[in-house]
Design a protein around this motif. Structure first.
Motif, PDB file in Angstrom:
ATOM      1  N   ASP A  11       0.910  -1.103   0.028  1.00  0.00           N
ATOM      2  CA  ASP A  11      -0.040   0.037   0.101  1.00  0.00           C
ATOM      3  C   ASP A  11       0.857   1.435  -0.077  1.00  0.00           C
ATOM      4  O   ASP A  11       2.106   1.247   0.073  1.00  0.00           O
ATOM      5  N   GLY A  12       0.341   2.341   0.315  1.00  0.00           N
ATOM      6  CA  GLY A  12       0.935   3.534   0.087  1.00  0.00           C
ATOM      7  C   GLY A  12       1.865   3.990   1.059  1.00  0.00           C
ATOM      8  O   GLY A  12       3.168   4.459   1.102  1.00  0.00           O
ATOM      9  N   ILE A  13       1.610   3.287   2.161  1.00  0.00           N
ATOM     10  CA  ILE A  13       2.445   3.476   3.628  1.00  0.00           C
ATOM     11  C   ILE A  13       3.525   2.985   3.172  1.00  0.00           C
ATOM     12  O   ILE A  13       4.940   3.070   3.480  1.00  0.00           O
ATOM     13  N   ASP A  14       3.220   1.355   2.959  1.00  0.00           N
ATOM     14  CA  ASP A  14       4.619   0.542   2.929  1.00  0.00           C
ATOM     15  C   ASP A  14       5.545   1.257   1.716  1.00  0.00           C
ATOM     16  O   ASP A  14       6.739   1.192   1.816  1.00  0.00           O
ATOM     17  N   LYS A  15       4.896   1.943   0.677  1.00  0.00           N
ATOM     18  CA  LYS A  15       5.620   2.402  -0.408  1.00  0.00           C
ATOM     19  C   LYS A  15       6.620   3.431   0.109  1.00  0.00           C
ATOM     20  O   LYS A  15       7.955   3.560  -0.272  1.00  0.00           O
ATOM     21  N   GLU A  16       5.719   4.316   1.164  1.00  0.00           N
ATOM     22  CA  GLU A  16       6.785   5.519   1.470  1.00  0.00           C
ATOM     23  C   GLU A  16       7.854   5.010   2.536  1.00  0.00           C
ATOM     24  O   GLU A  16       9.037   5.512   2.294  1.00  0.00           O
ATOM     25  N   ILE A  17       7.657   3.951   3.272  1.00  0.00           N
ATOM     26  CA  ILE A  17       8.715   3.282   3.980  1.00  0.00           C
ATOM     27  C   ILE A  17       9.838   2.801   3.221  1.00  0.00           C
ATOM     28  O   ILE A  17      10.969   3.160   3.473  1.00  0.00           O
ATOM     29  N   LEU A  18       9.336   2.098   2.353  1.00  0.00           N
ATOM     30  CA  LEU A  18      10.460   1.500   1.444  1.00  0.00           C
ATOM     31  C   LEU A  18      11.213   2.447   0.521  1.00  0.00           C
ATOM     32  O   LEU A  18      12.541   2.361   0.413  1.00  0.00           O
ATOM     33  N   ARG A  19      10.559   3.751   0.042  1.00  0.00           N
ATOM     34  CA  ARG A  19      11.129   4.627  -0.685  1.00  0.00           C
ATOM     35  C   ARG A  19      12.311   5.136   0.317  1.00  0.00           C
ATOM     36  O   ARG A  19      13.400   5.465  -0.052  1.00  0.00           O
ATOM     37  N   ASP A  20      11.882   5.261   1.384  1.00  0.00           N
ATOM     38  CA  ASP A  20      12.842   6.132   2.511  1.00  0.00           C
ATOM     39  C   ASP A  20      13.991   5.237   2.590  1.00  0.00           C
ATOM     40  O   ASP A  20      15.166   5.787   2.646  1.00  0.00           O
ATOM     41  N   LEU A  21      13.754   4.138   3.022  1.00  0.00           N
ATOM     42  CA  LEU A  21      14.669   3.189   3.400  1.00  0.00           C
ATOM     43  C   LEU A  21      15.722   2.678   2.005  1.00  0.00           C
ATOM     44  O   LEU A  21      16.886   2.567   2.169  1.00  0.00           O
ATOM     45  N   MET A  22      15.266   2.620   0.826  1.00  0.00           N
ATOM     46  CA  MET A  22      16.003   2.574  -0.214  1.00  0.00           C
ATOM     47  C   MET A  22      16.836   3.572  -0.442  1.00  0.00           C
ATOM     48  O   MET A  22      18.022   3.437  -0.934  1.00  0.00           O
ATOM     49  N   GLU A  23      16.221   4.855  -0.062  1.00  0.00           N
ATOM     50  CA  GLU A  23      17.084   6.121  -0.400  1.00  0.00           C
ATOM     51  C   GLU A  23      18.481   6.225   0.667  1.00  0.00           C
ATOM     52  O   GLU A  23      19.627   6.061   0.183  1.00  0.00           O
ATOM     53  N   ASP A  24      18.118   5.622   2.003  1.00  0.00           N
ATOM     54  CA  ASP A  24      19.075   5.568   2.880  1.00  0.00           C
ATOM     55  C   ASP A  24      18.648   4.647   3.891  1.00  0.00           C
ATOM     56  O   ASP A  24      17.929   4.906   4.799  1.00  0.00           O
ATOM     57  N   ALA A  25      19.372   3.370   3.750  1.00  0.00           N
ATOM     58  CA  ALA A  25      18.808   2.254   4.640  1.00  0.00           C
ATOM     59  C   ALA A  25      19.257   2.427   6.217  1.00  0.00           C
ATOM     60  O   ALA A  25      18.635   1.861   7.116  1.00  0.00           O
TER      61      ALA A  25
END
Length: 156
Positions: A11-25
């Motif tokens: 969902d949208g929340i999962d995507k936001e979390i993943l985008r942030d962590l993909m940018e900087d784990a």
């Protein structure tokens, strides 16, 4: 998050979390939580579910190989004399530390590998003494990367 026949729907929340962590784990979970507007515990739960689903395959530090003196990246198409030699060839390629990736391919080559060497002389040594000496390798075709211009993951 929904799981359907090994495909994970996020969902949208999962995507936001993943985008942030993909940018900087190493981005703090609480910073992401404040940005999204949910608790840190909720983010931890979502991350655990995403890991358990297999969507998150791990996290790692990215080393800059140039800082260690590795400046030559190459892609090598490997021709095998028989397709049945593939498992043994891959087993031997695994033993070569310069081999970063190995792909079983369609087309002219049996295998395509990505290797990293210190310089062209090192590349030649790896080719001549390690890769071309593998049983079943009939010949190789090498492409040296002059500059990696795109390096990214799948977008969410």
């Amino acid at each position: 998050m929904k799981l359907s026949q090994d495909i994970v729907a996020v969902d949208g929340i999962d995507k936001e979390i993943l985008r942030d962590l993909m940018e900087d784990a190493r981005k703090p979970i609480l910073e992401i939580a404040r940005k999204i507007g949910i608790s840190g515990a909720a983010i931890h739960q979502r991350l655990r579910k995403l890991e358990n689903s297999g969507l998150i395959a791990g996290s790692k530090f990215v080393i800059n190989p140039k800082k260690l003196g590795y400046a030559t990246m190459a892609f090598i198409g490997i021709y095998l004399d028989k397709a049945m030699r593939n498992p043994e060839a891959v087993k031997q390629l695994r033993e070569i530390p310069e081999v970063l990736e190995c792909h079983y391919t369609t087309g002219n080559w049996s295998i395509l590998i990505k290797i990293l060497c210190k310089d062209n002389e090192h590349l030649m040594n790896v080719l001549n003494h390690k890769i071309q000496s593998i049983d079943g390798v009939s010949r190789t075709e090498t492409f040296i990367s002059l500059n990696q211009q795109i390096d990214r993951q799948i977008s969410l």
